[in-house]
Motif scaffolding. Structure first.
Motif, PDB file in Angstrom:
ATOM      1  N   ILE A 127       0.841  -1.202   0.000  1.00 15.45           N
ATOM      2  CA  ILE A 127       0.000   0.000   0.000  1.00 15.45           C
ATOM      3  C   ILE A 127       0.873   1.248   0.000  1.00 15.45           C
ATOM      4  N   MET A 128       1.885   1.273   0.854  1.00 16.26           N
ATOM      5  CA  MET A 128       2.776   2.431   0.931  1.00 16.26           C
ATOM      6  C   MET A 128       3.484   2.665  -0.404  1.00 16.26           C
ATOM      7  N   LEU A 129       3.958   1.597  -1.040  1.00 14.63           N
ATOM      8  CA  LEU A 129       4.641   1.726  -2.327  1.00 14.63           C
ATOM      9  C   LEU A 129       3.683   2.223  -3.413  1.00 14.63           C
ATOM     10  N   LEU A 130       2.455   1.694  -3.428  1.00 10.23           N
ATOM     11  CA  LEU A 130       1.471   2.120  -4.419  1.00 10.23           C
ATOM     12  C   LEU A 130       1.058   3.575  -4.209  1.00 10.23           C
ATOM     13  N   GLU A 131       0.896   3.999  -2.941  1.00 10.65           N
ATOM     14  CA  GLU A 131       0.546   5.394  -2.666  1.00 10.65           C
ATOM     15  C   GLU A 131       1.656   6.337  -3.118  1.00 10.65           C
ATOM     16  N   ALA A 132       2.901   5.961  -2.890  1.00 11.45           N
ATOM     17  CA  ALA A 132       4.029   6.786  -3.320  1.00 11.45           C
ATOM     18  C   ALA A 132       4.061   6.883  -4.845  1.00 11.45           C
ATOM     19  N   GLU A 133       3.815   5.766  -5.526  1.00 15.84           N
ATOM     20  CA  GLU A 133       3.800   5.758  -6.984  1.00 15.84           C
ATOM     21  C   GLU A 133       2.643   6.608  -7.516  1.00 15.84           C
ATOM     22  N   ALA A 134       1.481   6.529  -6.862  1.00 11.65           N
ATOM     23  CA  ALA A 134       0.319   7.324  -7.283  1.00 11.65           C
ATOM     24  C   ALA A 134       0.602   8.819  -7.121  1.00 11.65           C
ATOM     25  N   GLN A 135       1.228   9.217  -6.036  1.00 14.31           N
ATOM     26  CA  GLN A 135       1.562  10.629  -5.826  1.00 14.31           C
ATOM     27  C   GLN A 135       2.540  11.127  -6.886  1.00 14.31           C
ATOM     28  N   LYS A 136       3.505  10.296  -7.253  1.00 18.95           N
ATOM     29  CA  LYS A 136       4.474  10.675  -8.274  1.00 18.95           C
ATOM     30  C   LYS A 136       3.766  10.886  -9.620  1.00 18.95           C
ATOM     31  N   LEU A 137       2.854   9.986  -9.983  1.00 20.72           N
ATOM     32  CA  LEU A 137       2.097  10.132 -11.221  1.00 20.72           C
ATOM     33  C   LEU A 137       1.208  11.367 -11.190  1.00 20.72           C
ATOM     34  N   LYS A 138       0.593  11.631 -10.060  1.00 20.41           N
ATOM     35  CA  LYS A 138      -0.282  12.804  -9.926  1.00 20.41           C
ATOM     36  C   LYS A 138       0.509  14.080 -10.170  1.00 20.41           C
ATOM     37  N   ARG A 139       1.701  14.178  -9.576  1.00 20.41           N
ATOM     38  CA  ARG A 139       2.533  15.362  -9.763  1.00 20.41           C
ATOM     39  C   ARG A 139       2.946  15.526 -11.227  1.00 20.41           C
ATOM     40  N   SER A 140       3.275  14.421 -11.897  1.00 19.48           N
ATOM     41  CA  SER A 140       3.727  14.527 -13.283  1.00 19.48           C
ATOM     42  C   SER A 140       2.577  14.887 -14.228  1.00 19.48           C
ATOM     43  N   GLU A 141       1.347  14.471 -13.930  1.00 17.89           N
ATOM     44  CA  GLU A 141       0.202  14.764 -14.793  1.00 17.89           C
ATOM     45  C   GLU A 141      -0.425  16.121 -14.501  1.00 17.89           C
ATOM     46  N   ARG A 142      -0.143  16.674 -13.355  1.00 22.23           N
ATOM     47  CA  ARG A 142      -0.781  17.918 -12.928  1.00 22.23           C
ATOM     48  C   ARG A 142      -0.546  19.070 -13.906  1.00 22.23           C
ATOM     49  N   ALA A 143       0.673  19.265 -14.351  1.00 20.95           N
ATOM     50  CA  ALA A 143       0.992  20.373 -15.263  1.00 20.95           C
ATOM     51  C   ALA A 143       0.196  20.260 -16.559  1.00 20.95           C
ATOM     52  N   GLU A 144       0.032  19.043 -17.061  1.00 21.96           N
ATOM     53  CA  GLU A 144      -0.743  18.838 -18.284  1.00 21.96           C
ATOM     54  C   GLU A 144      -2.214  19.200 -18.073  1.00 21.96           C
ATOM     55  N   VAL A 145      -2.751  18.814 -16.931  1.00 20.72           N
ATOM     56  CA  VAL A 145      -4.157  19.102 -16.628  1.00 20.72           C
ATOM     57  C   VAL A 145      -4.371  20.605 -16.511  1.00 20.72           C
ATOM     58  N   VAL A 146      -3.473  21.294 -15.818  1.00 24.26           N
ATOM     59  CA  VAL A 146      -3.592  22.744 -15.651  1.00 24.26           C
ATOM     60  C   VAL A 146      -3.522  23.437 -17.009  1.00 24.26           C
ATOM     61  N   ALA A 147      -2.617  23.020 -17.861  1.00 27.00           N
ATOM     62  CA  ALA A 147      -2.486  23.624 -19.191  1.00 27.00           C
ATOM     63  C   ALA A 147      -3.762  23.418 -20.006  1.00 27.00           C
ATOM     64  N   ARG A 148      -4.338  22.220 -19.957  1.00 34.17           N
ATOM     65  CA  ARG A 148      -5.585  21.947 -20.679  1.00 34.17           C
ATOM     66  C   ARG A 148      -6.725  22.801 -20.160  1.00 34.17           C
ATOM     67  N   LEU A 149      -6.830  22.902 -18.825  1.00 31.59           N
ATOM     68  CA  LEU A 149      -7.901  23.707 -18.231  1.00 31.59           C
ATOM     69  C   LEU A 149      -7.757  25.181 -18.602  1.00 31.59           C
ATOM     70  N   ARG A 150      -6.545  25.710 -18.542  1.00 32.53           N
ATOM     71  CA  ARG A 150      -6.327  27.109 -18.907  1.00 32.53           C
ATOM     72  C   ARG A 150      -6.707  27.371 -20.365  1.00 32.53           C
ATOM     73  N   ALA A 151      -6.365  26.444 -21.231  1.00 33.54           N
ATOM     74  CA  ALA A 151      -6.718  26.609 -22.647  1.00 33.54           C
ATOM     75  C   ALA A 151      -8.236  26.600 -22.820  1.00 33.54           C
ATOM     76  N   ASP A 152      -8.934  25.691 -22.136  1.00 30.97           N
ATOM     77  CA  ASP A 152     -10.395  25.628 -22.235  1.00 30.97           C
ATOM     78  C   ASP A 152     -11.044  26.891 -21.657  1.00 30.97           C
ATOM     79  N   ILE A 153     -10.538  27.369 -20.542  1.00 30.10           N
ATOM     80  CA  ILE A 153     -11.092  28.580 -19.921  1.00 30.10           C
ATOM     81  C   ILE A 153     -10.935  29.764 -20.870  1.00 30.10           C
ATOM     82  N   ALA A 154      -9.758  29.881 -21.495  1.00 28.76           N
ATOM     83  CA  ALA A 154      -9.528  30.981 -22.431  1.00 28.76           C
ATOM     84  C   ALA A 154     -10.400  30.835 -23.674  1.00 28.76           C
TER      85      ALA A 154
END
Length: 118
Positions: free
Chosen positions: A11-38
């Protein structure tokens, strides 16, 4: 079958891996949202409802601090202004376009025993 300790470790290893993926995908999500808002010209009120704070354009600001933070003079005072006032600053010190208020000389203290000298 795995033991409880082994499952906790997985569980600890999977949670750490999930957090790492979340951080790496976050910038892409923010960029997509900003483009849609504009693209859709969405406003904060449309996105967040009536509770969304209205951003005061710099030309409408009545009060400004040295950092460039502004307040339009309506609604609750922002934290930066409340903290500055609590530290001894005056509201006039932050007024946009006003000349600094000159310090008035302190009036002499009156005696509490009366106005007649002895």
């Amino acid at each position: 079958m795995a033991t409880y300790a082994q499952l906790q470790q997985q569980i600890m290893l999977l949670e750490a891996e999930a957090q790492k993926l979340k951080r790496s995908e976050r910038a892409e999500v923010v960029a997509r949202l900003r483009a849609d808002i504009a693209a859709w010209e969405l406003t904060p009120q449309e996105l967040f409802g009536r509770a969304a704070r209205r951003v005061v354009p710099a030309e409408e600001a009545r009060f400004r601090d040295a950092s460039g933070r502004v307040w339009g003079g309506r609604g609750p005072r922002p934290r930066w202004l409340r903290e500055a006032l609590a530290a001894g600053a005056r509201l006039e010190d932050f007024r946009v376009g006003a000349e600094p208020v000159a310090e008035k000389p302190a009036a002499p203290k009156k005696s509490s025993r009366g106005t007649q000298p002895r």
